[in-house]
Design a protein around this motif. Structure first.
Motif, PDB file in Angstrom:
ATOM      1  N   ARG A 160       0.822  -1.199   0.000  1.00 43.58           N
ATOM      2  CA  ARG A 160       0.000   0.000   0.000  1.00 43.58           C
ATOM      3  C   ARG A 160       0.860   1.254   0.000  1.00 43.58           C
ATOM      4  NH1 ARG A 160      -2.250   3.914   4.413  1.00 43.58           N
ATOM      5  NH2 ARG A 160      -4.098   4.698   3.373  1.00 43.58           N
ATOM      6  N   GLY A 176       0.892   4.930   1.019  1.00 46.88           N
ATOM      7  CA  GLY A 176       0.119   5.765   1.931  1.00 46.88           C
ATOM      8  C   GLY A 176       0.227   7.241   1.659  1.00 46.88           C
ATOM      9  N   SER A 209       3.754   0.241   3.017  1.00 52.46           N
ATOM     10  CA  SER A 209       3.670  -0.851   3.991  1.00 52.46           C
ATOM     11  C   SER A 209       2.951  -2.013   3.338  1.00 52.46           C
ATOM     12  CB  SER A 209       2.930  -0.419   5.261  1.00 52.46           C
ATOM     13  OG  SER A 209       1.533  -0.327   5.027  1.00 52.46           O
ATOM     14  N   SER A 210       2.980  -3.162   4.008  1.00 54.30           N
ATOM     15  CA  SER A 210       2.159  -4.306   3.637  1.00 54.30           C
ATOM     16  C   SER A 210       1.594  -4.878   4.935  1.00 54.30           C
ATOM     17  CB  SER A 210       2.980  -5.364   2.903  1.00 54.30           C
ATOM     18  OG  SER A 210       3.893  -5.992   3.790  1.00 54.30           O
ATOM     19  N   THR A 226       5.148   0.334   8.175  1.00 59.13           N
ATOM     20  CA  THR A 226       5.307   1.476   7.279  1.00 59.13           C
ATOM     21  C   THR A 226       6.732   2.019   7.305  1.00 59.13           C
ATOM     22  OG1 THR A 226       2.996   2.082   7.661  1.00 59.13           O
ATOM     23  CG2 THR A 226       4.440   3.781   6.738  1.00 59.13           C
ATOM     24  N   ARG A 238      -2.112  -3.431   3.846  1.00 59.48           N
ATOM     25  CA  ARG A 238      -1.317  -2.439   4.567  1.00 59.48           C
ATOM     26  C   ARG A 238      -1.071  -2.934   5.987  1.00 59.48           C
ATOM     27  NH1 ARG A 238      -4.061   0.539   8.386  1.00 59.48           N
ATOM     28  NH2 ARG A 238      -6.324   0.233   8.411  1.00 59.48           N
TER      29      ARG A 238
END
Length: 608
Positions: free
Chosen positions: A304, A306, A321-322, A327, A399
């Motif tokens: 993701r 952000g 992040s995943s 993050t 995320r």
């Protein structure tokens, strides 16, 4: 409050294992920060938000000196902030205890006293802000509607007012044009765009694509004298990009060979766009060359994005992040070199389990869900929590989430459903809930629930439904309309009594509700009754935990009390957690307390 409701139980600890107890709390406490936002004329002057103090607050970062400074320090935190173009001042929105009603204040980038930025603009809910070198455009929303102001040369002038929802969207680089988003046609969910001259406020251009097709102005070109405006449209059933040249009254639709939906921002020379692509719960970055009409991937990892922006030298800075990895803020140089840009102080968050995709046929088409299973779970069905996202126009993503990870640590599989109403799956999917909100989404949740039970992942006797905001609304509606499916419900800041909520909520949401329901409670009372959780409170059979903020303008406290007063007349176990904030909390200790209460409640409801 007419009834004394049973308080939620806040456990001292969730886990007997000290390592597990430390791990889940560490994910929340780990310092995090957002992508830096810099002043356009002073790119060394940056701001970001971080939880490093234990509360989400605004920070300043001077890249020239390397100094980081905490700007705001308020009991319930601060998220909304920006910089003046010259970098000399920071503006942040000053509300009261999270109620979102207040005014913009301004202080020097280097620190000092914060003062009301434009004293003769009255308090209200924010409806857009664009700061120029010579003028500032400010939007304010109240119960009377929307008002838009320009402040220049020490004078403030209201240039627009409407009972319908409207807001400041963009200011041209030379400050000659102001773009506003409005819903004078009566549908705030599908806005139109108008461009006005900053000198005299005459309408320069107007665009509306008709019923059910929104236009969202994003930003003007960053080059002075360039009147091109970047706009999102949905003419072909999904959100796509167009460049509207105001001066020449021409537009160019950008047809990108990408599934899903996109948004974008300009590169500094306005020769390219930084495209953020969203598809099936994951996002990625691309560069689109406007002259060559070529799209090239920036090769970001699966997960993701952000937030992202392009520095003057062409470096792309972004947050990533995943589900499994926390993050990080990264920088991708023009030559393709990718590195970590900022590392917050302290220990990083422990990782968690990945999510996998599930695609389930539902009554309105294929439903996409993200499923995470505890890493140490035994074979066979396990307790399962369906965490329903808010919005409704939002989506769950691959995320990192400390909240999801805590449920996994507690032994639950976690299911996140991008039901009809979610974004990223096209206009028809997003708008399918019109005229029947809540009940439509729950049909998709039921389809995923059936599939998970039949697949052997979910224990049908141990399924919990949970959510916040719109997800909290869906949770209360689910336990009333689908009582056989749920062993417990956990609803945070929910809509519980829709008619009372409409009466008390902020005007922007009343406008949204009229567009979604097909009118007000007075004009379509049967729709509101059919789609309100309080209508089904007598059918609730599972234990319920409700969490709510005293100062919430989105899901006000009175309508929640109405629901709980009705629930109190029944022999249903329930608990109520009430706190002094608005629509959720920016205080990490408070978030931990609420998460512990939710999971502890669910475990007790399941007999654990």
């Amino acid at each position: 409050m007419t009834t004394e409701h049973p308080p939620a139980v806040i456990p001292d600890r969730l886990f007997d294992d000290p390592a597990a107890e430390t791990r889940w709390r560490a994910r929340f406490h780990a310092p995090r920060l957002s992508v830096p936002h810099w002043a356009i004329d002073a790119p060394d002057k940056n701001i970001y938000v971080s939880n490093a103090s234990g509360v989400w607050e605004v920070y300043a970062w001077d890249r020239a000196t390397g100094e980081h400074r905490q700007v705001t320090d308020r009991p319930n935190g601060t998220l909304a902030a920006t910089t003046a173009p010259d970098g000399e001042s920071i503006w942040w929105f000053n509300d009261t205890d999270g109620d979102e009603f207040g005014s913009w204040v301004r202080e020097s980038f280097t620190g000092g006293h914060a003062e009301r930025a434009v004293p003769d603009v009255h308090d209200g809910y924010p409806a857009g802000l664009e700061i120029g070198r010579l003028l500032t455009a400010i939007g304010v929303s109240t119960d009377d509607g929307s008002e838009l102001f320009v402040h220049t040369n020490g004078k403030t002038e209201r240039f627009y007012a409407s009972k319908d929802d409207a807001g400041i969207a963009a200011l041209s680089r030379d400050e000659s044009l102001i773009a506003i988003s409005h819903s004078e046609h009566g549908d705030s969910r599908h806005p139109a765009v108008r461009v006005l001259a900053a000198n005299g406020f005459a309408t320069v251009a107007e665009k509306w694509d008709g019923e059910g097709k929104g236009l969202t102005p994003l930003e003007f070109s960053p080059v002075a004298g360039d009147s091109r405006l970047l706009v999102l449209h949905e003419r072909r059933g999904r959100e796509e990009l167009l460049v509207w040249d105001i001066e020449h009254d021409t537009e160019t639709e950008l047809s990108l060979d990408l599934p899903g939906e996109v948004t974008a921002g300009w590169y500094p020379l306005a020769d390219a766009l930084l495209v953020v692509h969203f598809h099936e719960g994951r996002s990625s970055l691309y560069r689109y060359d406007l002259s060559a009409r070529e799209l090239s991937s920036l090769d970001t990892p699966k997960g993701r994005i952000g937030g992202a922006g392009v520095r003057p030298d062409g470096t792309v800075e972004y947050s990533w992040s995943s589900a499994a990895r926390p993050t990080v803020i990264r920088a991708r140089a023009a030559d393709g070199t990718d590195s970590v840009l900022l590392t917050p102080p302290g220990e990083p968050a422990p990782g968690s389990a990945p999510v996998v995709d599930a695609f389930v046929e539902g009554p309105g088409g294929r439903v996409h869900a993200l499923v995470a299973r505890p890493l140490d779970a035994p074979e066979g069905p396990v307790p399962t929590v369906f965490t329903l996202h808010g919005g409704p126009h939002a989506a769950d993503e691959d995320r990192f989430s400390a909240y999801r990870a805590a449920w996994l640590d507690a032994g639950f599989a976690v299911v996140e459903v991008n039901y009809r109403g979610s974004t990223g799956y096209g206009t028809a999917w997003r708008d399918a809930i019109e005229g029947r909100p809540g009940l439509t989404e729950l049909e998709d949740v039921a389809a995923v629930h059936d599939w998970l039970v039949h697949s052997g992942l979910a224990d049908p006797a141990k399924c919990v439904v949970s959510g916040a905001s719109w997800g909290g609304y869906l949770t209360l509606l689910a336990i009333g309309t689908q009582p056989d499916r749920w062993a417990a419900g956990v609803a945070s800041v929910p809509v519980a009594d829709y008619v009372a909520a409409y009466e008390d909520e902020m005007e922007q949401l009343r406008s949204f509700d009229r567009a979604l329901f097909g009118g007000s409670p007075e004009s379509v009372p049967d729709v509101y009754k059919k789609c309100s959780p309080i209508t089904y409170v007598d059918a609730v059979r599972s234990p319920v935990l409700v969490l709510a903020g005293d100062n919430d303008p989105r899901c006000p406290i009175r309508q929640i009390e109405n629901y709980l007063d009705r629930l109190a007349t029944r022999e249903i176990p329930y608990e109520f957690y009430r706190y002094d904030a608005g629509h959720g909390s920016l205080v990490i200790a408070e978030t931990i307390k609420q998460t512990a209460a939710e999971i502890h409640f669910a475990l007790r409801a399941l007999g654990n």
